[in-house]
Write a protein that holds these residues in place. Sequence first.
Motif, PDB file in Angstrom:
ATOM      1  N   ARG A 128       0.859  -1.191   0.000  1.00  8.96           N
ATOM      2  CA  ARG A 128       0.000   0.000   0.000  1.00  8.96           C
ATOM      3  C   ARG A 128       0.883   1.225   0.000  1.00  8.96           C
ATOM      4  N   ARG A 129       0.584   2.154  -0.877  1.00  7.75           N
ATOM      5  CA  ARG A 129       1.401   3.371  -0.952  1.00  7.75           C
ATOM      6  C   ARG A 129       1.216   4.276   0.250  1.00  7.75           C
ATOM      7  N   ASP A 130       0.036   4.310   0.817  1.00  9.23           N
ATOM      8  CA  ASP A 130      -0.238   5.246   1.903  1.00  9.23           C
ATOM      9  C   ASP A 130       0.023   4.659   3.291  1.00  9.23           C
ATOM     10  N   ALA A 131       0.595   3.476   3.350  1.00  3.08           N
ATOM     11  CA  ALA A 131       0.843   2.839   4.650  1.00  3.08           C
ATOM     12  C   ALA A 131       2.106   3.406   5.293  1.00  3.08           C
ATOM     13  N   LEU A 132       2.056   3.561   6.592  1.00  4.09           N
ATOM     14  CA  LEU A 132       3.204   4.009   7.367  1.00  4.09           C
ATOM     15  C   LEU A 132       3.629   2.830   8.236  1.00  4.09           C
ATOM     16  N   VAL A 133       4.858   2.375   8.070  1.00  2.00           N
ATOM     17  CA  VAL A 133       5.335   1.171   8.754  1.00  2.00           C
ATOM     18  C   VAL A 133       6.446   1.543   9.724  1.00  2.00           C
ATOM     19  N   HIS A 134       6.310   1.074  10.957  1.00  2.00           N
ATOM     20  CA  HIS A 134       7.354   1.213  11.973  1.00  2.00           C
ATOM     21  C   HIS A 134       7.758  -0.200  12.370  1.00  2.00           C
ATOM     22  N   ALA A 135       9.005  -0.557  12.136  1.00  2.00           N
ATOM     23  CA  ALA A 135       9.459  -1.913  12.437  1.00  2.00           C
ATOM     24  C   ALA A 135      10.909  -1.892  12.891  1.00  2.00           C
ATOM     25  N   ARG A 136      11.244  -2.853  13.722  1.00  2.00           N
ATOM     26  CA  ARG A 136      12.642  -3.023  14.098  1.00  2.00           C
ATOM     27  C   ARG A 136      13.394  -3.580  12.903  1.00  2.00           C
ATOM     28  N   ARG A 137      14.679  -3.285  12.814  1.00  3.10           N
ATOM     29  CA  ARG A 137      15.484  -3.802  11.702  1.00  3.10           C
ATOM     30  C   ARG A 137      16.181  -5.106  12.054  1.00  3.10           C
TER      31      ARG A 137
END
Length: 68
Positions: free
Chosen positions: A47-56
């Motif tokens: 999704r283009r409008d998704a904001l993802v916060h994730a550990r690397r």
Amino acid sequence: MIMNTNGPEARIPELVKESQSYYVLGYRPADPQVPGQSRAIEVKVNRRDALVHARREYVVPSPADAAA
């Protein structure tokens, strides 16, 4: 967070609405875990409008650290 109010129930609908707008993901690796081993984490969305916060990355804790 609800604070500094005598009517916290007025903010509950806002909190419920916010909690419907995100996902929490988890996984269990198939490989044996070795304490101290580092594992890469990559999260992709379509999704283009998704904001993802994730550990690397994730470091496998030792048994003593995991118990704490």
